[in-house]
Design a protein around this motif. Structure first.
Motif, short mmCIF file in Angstrom:
data_model
loop_
_atom_site.label_atom_id
_atom_site.label_comp_id
_atom_site.label_asym_id
_atom_site.label_seq_id
_atom_site.Cartn_x
_atom_site.Cartn_y
_atom_site.Cartn_z
N LYS A 296 0.71 -1.43 -0.44
CA LYS A 296 0.13 0.08 -0.11
C LYS A 296 0.89 0.91 0.13
O LYS A 296 0.54 2.01 -0.65
CB LYS A 296 -1.09 0.01 1.34
CG LYS A 296 -2.00 -0.96 1.07
CD LYS A 296 -2.93 -0.87 2.66
CE LYS A 296 -4.36 -2.20 2.06
NZ LYS A 296 -4.57 -2.11 3.48
N GLN A 297 1.94 1.33 0.73
CA GLN A 297 3.16 2.69 0.44
C GLN A 297 4.03 2.50 -0.79
O GLN A 297 3.52 3.91 -0.82
CB GLN A 297 3.62 2.20 1.82
CG GLN A 297 3.50 2.13 3.24
CD GLN A 297 4.40 2.17 3.94
OE1 GLN A 297 5.21 1.24 4.55
NE2 GLN A 297 4.79 3.07 4.92
N LYS B 292 0.71 3.97 -2.89
CA LYS B 292 0.45 5.65 -2.57
C LYS B 292 1.66 6.08 -3.57
O LYS B 292 1.51 7.95 -3.51
CB LYS B 292 0.05 5.42 -1.02
CG LYS B 292 0.14 7.00 -0.93
CD LYS B 292 -1.35 7.46 -0.82
CE LYS B 292 -2.22 8.43 -0.43
NZ LYS B 292 -2.45 8.77 1.16
N GLU C 228 0.98 6.70 -6.53
CA GLU C 228 -0.04 7.94 -6.82
C GLU C 228 0.22 8.89 -6.86
O GLU C 228 -0.42 9.82 -7.50
CB GLU C 228 -1.70 7.72 -6.23
CG GLU C 228 -2.09 6.03 -6.77
CD GLU C 228 -2.67 6.00 -5.04
OE1 GLU C 228 -3.24 5.88 -4.71
OE2 GLU C 228 -3.37 4.22 -4.92
N GLN C 229 0.81 9.44 -5.72
CA GLN C 229 1.72 10.45 -5.59
C GLN C 229 3.17 11.29 -6.41
O GLN C 229 3.83 12.47 -6.03
CB GLN C 229 2.12 10.75 -4.31
CG GLN C 229 0.35 10.46 -3.38
CD GLN C 229 1.49 11.10 -1.63
OE1 GLN C 229 2.46 10.42 -1.82
NE2 GLN C 229 0.45 11.04 -0.76
N THR D 251 5.20 14.56 -0.16
CA THR D 251 4.32 13.53 -0.22
C THR D 251 5.11 12.46 0.44
O THR D 251 6.00 12.10 1.87
CB THR D 251 4.67 12.56 -2.08
OG1 THR D 251 6.53 12.36 -1.78
CG2 THR D 251 4.90 13.59 -3.01
N ASP D 252 4.18 11.41 0.89
CA ASP D 252 4.01 10.01 2.21
C ASP D 252 5.72 9.69 2.56
O ASP D 252 5.98 9.96 3.06
CB ASP D 252 3.37 9.34 2.22
CG ASP D 252 1.16 10.05 2.71
OD1 ASP D 252 1.50 11.29 1.83
OD2 ASP D 252 0.45 9.28 2.45
#
Length: 467
Positions: free
Chosen positions: A322-323, A326, A329-330, A360-361
């Motif tokens: 998931k990381q 994500k 996606e960013q 971003t994350d």
């Protein structure tokens, strides 16, 4: 009628095949209270036990761990999936840490004279009582050892709340302390859920808490300890910078980066997560890493030829995927990997992320798996700035053929530890700990033994001396 929530048992699930191996019942409130009472009672005697006797018991623990090294290694691999050769190395490291405090503990705890113009003065290092140790699964024996060895040597007693996926590792360590001859109650294991931790910290019989784990959990534990005016030490992970300068031996740097990141399937607080390479050698470094990734053998962690083990659980691999998704996606790019491996077990492909942008994350967070976050930078100062552009500050590495230059860069990186031409490592005599959101306090080295003692000043003067 009031309903009582059923508490799930604590389980061993083999991450190599996701099969349930064994379950343990969660302790009742009465059992927990009995163990705290026993730890408190044991402290009243243990604190007065001569340091030479404490040291001999630590030596015995080290000896038993070496005798049982195959059993212990197999158990760690079964419960959390690491390569069995890594598990054996972990057991030997633990034995060395117990030996270290057995050999040096009495000297570390000796009275420290202080200079004063009137009379004499010294510090007396005295234990404070029952400690609560809350530890994670990624090094199931080492995490226990680095808190237990110094603090038991200092005369404290300890209650362990280990991660719920390594219950057999937790139990066998208590068994080893018993076999070594430690008095009943000096070291005990608690099979409890995380929801019980706040009430334990609140208990007046527990004097301090040491924790290794996530930043959110650490924040909660520090808040609870602060509320009840109890000392805590925290090690909350990191997003370590692995800096490769333009004069580095690129082959050696790439080899160290891959070995360091794949260690424990990337589930190491101090593994090289943010790889920062000067532009002049970035392409060469990246190609070497990709080649080494392609050569890694993924498979059974009990096979001596395996290079990459599964992650510790289904949830662990799902969280890392998931990381990565994500990050993409960013705006980040996946150069290689990025997916689960199509086979039973919690396996993930070795992955390289690039083009990670500030804000971003992925730019800030820790990814606890076999994932490189790769950055190319224009120069040395840009590398330093990027290394410091995180809330974490645990470990780090600098690679350069010029040690003086590397040390100067290391001095400018805001972190607790920096290794030159080596991934952040572990040794009994070297302090381990971080700064910023990676926590506070130190484990290992002489520093660890002073974390949970009362450094009592004793001043001796004659009756007619001036105050």
């Amino acid at each position: 009628m009031e309903t009582v929530a059923k508490v799930s048992p604590i389980k061993t699930i083999n991450p190599f095949n996701n099969e349930l191996v064994k379950s343990f019942d969660v302790m009742t409130e009465e059992q927990i209270d009995s163990k705290i009472a026993l730890a408190d009672e044991a402290f009243q005697k243990w604190k007065n036990t001569p340091k030479t006797e404490r040291a001999q018991l630590l030596y015995r623990v080290a000896h038993i761990m070496r005798v049982k090294s195959v059993q212990l290694a197999n158990l760690a691999t079964l419960e959390m999936g690491k390569l069995v050769k890594e598990s054996r190395a972990e057991v030997e490291l633990c034995a060395a840490i117990f030996d270290y405090y057995a050999e040096h503990g009495e000297r570390f705890l000796a009275d420290q004279p202080l200079e004063t113009p009137q009379g004499s003065a010294f510090l007396s290092y005295e234990p404070i009582g029952v400690l609560l140790s809350i530890q994670p699964w990624n090094f199931p024996f080492y995490q226990i050892t680095r808190s237990a060895a110094p603090h038991l040597m200092a005369g404290n007693t300890m209650l362990l709340k280990h991660a719920s996926n390594v219950p057999q590792c937790a139990q066998i360590m208590e068994d080893i302390f018993t076999e070594a001859g430690f008095p009943k109650g000096v070291y005990q294991n608690l099979f409890i859920p995380g929801s019980k931790i706040d009430s334990l910290i609140a208990d007046k019989r527990i004097k301090a808490v040491t924790f290794t784990g996530s930043e959110p959990a650490g924040s909660s534990i520090a808040a609870a300890a602060g509320k009840y005016i109890k000392k805590s030490t925290l090690e909350l992970g990191g997003s370590d910078a692995f800096v490769v300068l333009d004069d580095a031996d690129v082959e050696k740097a790439a080899e160290a980066a891959v070995r360091g990141r794949m260690w424990n399937a990337g589930q190491v607080c101090v593994s090289p997560k943010r790889v920062i390479v000067e532009e002049a050698v970035a392409d060469l470094f990246l190609e070497k890493v990709k080649t080494k990734f392609a050569a890694l053998k993924v498979g059974n962690p009990t096979d001596e030829q395996t290079d990459l083990a599964p992650l510790s659980s289904e949830k662990a691999v799902e969280d890392v995927i998931k990381q990565v998704q994500k990050a993409v996606e960013q705006g980040a790019k996946v150069i290689t990997g990025g997916h689960r491996i199509d086979r039973p077990g919690a396996f993930m492909e070795p992955t390289i992320l690039t083009d990670i942008q500030p804000g971003t994350d992925a730019y800030q967070e820790e990814i606890f798996g076999p994932v490189f976050m790769f950055y190319r930078v224009k120069n040395e100062q840009a590398a330093i700035n990027l290394a410091n552009a995180t809330d974490f500050g645990l470990g780090g590495s600098v690679f350069s053929s010029n040690n003086e230059r590397a040390v100067q860069v290391a001095r400018k990186i805001e972190t607790g530890m920096v290794y030159i031409n080596h991934v952040t490592g572990i040794a009994p005599e070297l302090p381990f700990g971080g700064t910023k959101h990676s926590g506070y306090g130190r484990e290992q080295s002489p520093a660890a033994i002073y974390e949970f003692v009362n450094a009592k000043l004793i001043r001796v003067t004659t009756p007619d001396s001036a105050y």
